[in-house]
Design an enzyme around this catalytic site. Sequence first.
Site, PDB file in Angstrom:
ATOM      1  N   CYS A 131       1.797  -2.083  -3.249  1.00 64.05           N
ATOM      2  CA  CYS A 131       0.551  -1.354  -3.799  1.00 64.05           C
ATOM      3  C   CYS A 131      -0.565  -2.778  -3.674  1.00 64.05           C
ATOM      4  CB  CYS A 131       0.845  -0.867  -5.139  1.00 64.05           C
ATOM      5  SG  CYS A 131      -0.672  -0.178  -5.790  1.00 64.05           S
ATOM      6  N   CYS A 134      -2.907  -2.475  -6.797  1.00 65.67           N
ATOM      7  CA  CYS A 134      -2.285  -2.789  -8.062  1.00 65.67           C
ATOM      8  C   CYS A 134      -2.144  -4.416  -7.920  1.00 65.67           C
ATOM      9  CB  CYS A 134      -0.736  -2.209  -8.397  1.00 65.67           C
ATOM     10  SG  CYS A 134      -0.755  -0.619  -7.682  1.00 65.67           S
ATOM     11  N   ASP A 135      -1.680  -4.926  -7.072  1.00 66.10           N
ATOM     12  CA  ASP A 135      -1.571  -6.259  -6.851  1.00 66.10           C
ATOM     13  C   ASP A 135      -2.222  -7.269  -6.094  1.00 66.10           C
ATOM     14  OD1 ASP A 135       0.572  -5.668  -8.502  1.00 66.10           O
ATOM     15  OD2 ASP A 135       1.905  -5.186  -6.931  1.00 66.10           O
TER      16      ASP A 135
END
Length: 304
Positions: A131, A134-135
Amino acid sequence: MLDLAIIGSGPAGYTAGIYASRASLKPVLFEGLESGGQLMLTTDVENYPGFDSGIMGPDLMQIFKKQAERFGTEIKTETINSIKKIDGGFILKSAKDSYEFKSVIISSGASAKWLDIKGEKELQGHGVSACATCDGFFFKEKEVIVVGGGDSAMEEALFLTKFATKVYIVHRRDSFRASKIMQDRVLGNDKIEVLWNKEVTEIHGSESVESVSLSDTKDGSSSELNIDGVFMAIGHTPNVDFLDGLVELDEKGYVKTGFTTETSTSVPGVFAAGDVADSIYRQAVTAAGTGCQAAIDAERWLDH
Ligand code: NAP
C-alpha cells in the site's frame, strides 16, 4: 435468532459494531482467527483522521475493538466458513459452532496478493508493503520498486514519485495491462524506470529491505538491485469464498451493493461494507464510513 452478525474485524466491521451496539442490536462480530484486517500489516497510519501524530496500524485496530466492545458488541474469535439463507434469517457456521441471525453485515475485507518469495513476509512493515498510500511517505529520498503492470502498479508508482528519488516498475512481460492514460503518465515520468520482463525472486535485508534478486523472464538471467522498498501491486482478492454464491458479485468479484440502500446486497437482510465491496478506494476511513452506513441500513431493515 439474534438480530445481527458482523463478519470481519477491520475498520468496517468494528465501526458497524460500534453503531449497531449503540442501537441496542446486540451484534455478534466474528473477528476471524487473526483480528484486525489489513491494518495489522502496516506500521504508522498517518492518514486516519483524528490522530494528528499518526498511530501504529495494530494499535488503531485495538482501539476500534475496545470501542466496539464498550457498547456491547460480542466478539467471537472464529472464522465463518459458510452462510446460508433459512426461514426468517441466515445460518452461519464456523469450525466450532453454528449461529442463526436475522441480518448480516459482510465486512470480510480483501487481501493483497503477494509473490510468496523469500524475504517478503519477514520484511513486511520494514520496506515491503502492498500500500503506497499507507507507507509511501516513509520513502522520502529513497529508491523503491513497484511490482505489477496493472492500473494499481501505475497508480502506486506515480504516487511514490512524490517521495522517492527513483521508482522502478518491475513487470513480468513487455507490455502493461494498465489503461493507456495511466501508462502514458508512467512512461512520461522522469523518476520512473520500467524493468521489463523481470520478476522479483527474493528480497534481501536484515533490519529493512536492502536489495532484491531479479530474474529475466525471457532469457532466465539473474541480477541484483540495491533498493530501499518493495511495493506489491499485483492485485487484491476480495474475501468472498465463504459466501458461496449467496449474494451477487460484480464483474471483478467484489460484493455488489446499492440495491435498495447504499450497503444493501442482492439478498434482503445482507449488507456489505469495506474492502469486500470496494475495488476503488480501499482506505481505512472509507471502510469505517461504509461500516457505519451498513449498521444504520441493518437497523432500519430490522425495524421494518
Ligand atoms: P490487475 O489489473 O489484475 O493487474 C495485476 C498486475 O500484476 C498485472 O500486470 C499482472 O501481470 C501482475 N501480476 C499478477 N500476479 C503476478 C505475479 N505473481 N508476479 C508478477 N506479476 C504479477 O490488478 P490491479 O492493477 O490491482 O487492478 C485491478 C482492477 O482495478 C483493474 O480493473 C484496474 O483497472 C482497476 N484499477 C483502476 C484504477 C484507476 O482507474 N485509477 C486504479 C487501480 C485499479 P500480467 O499483466 O502479466 O498478468
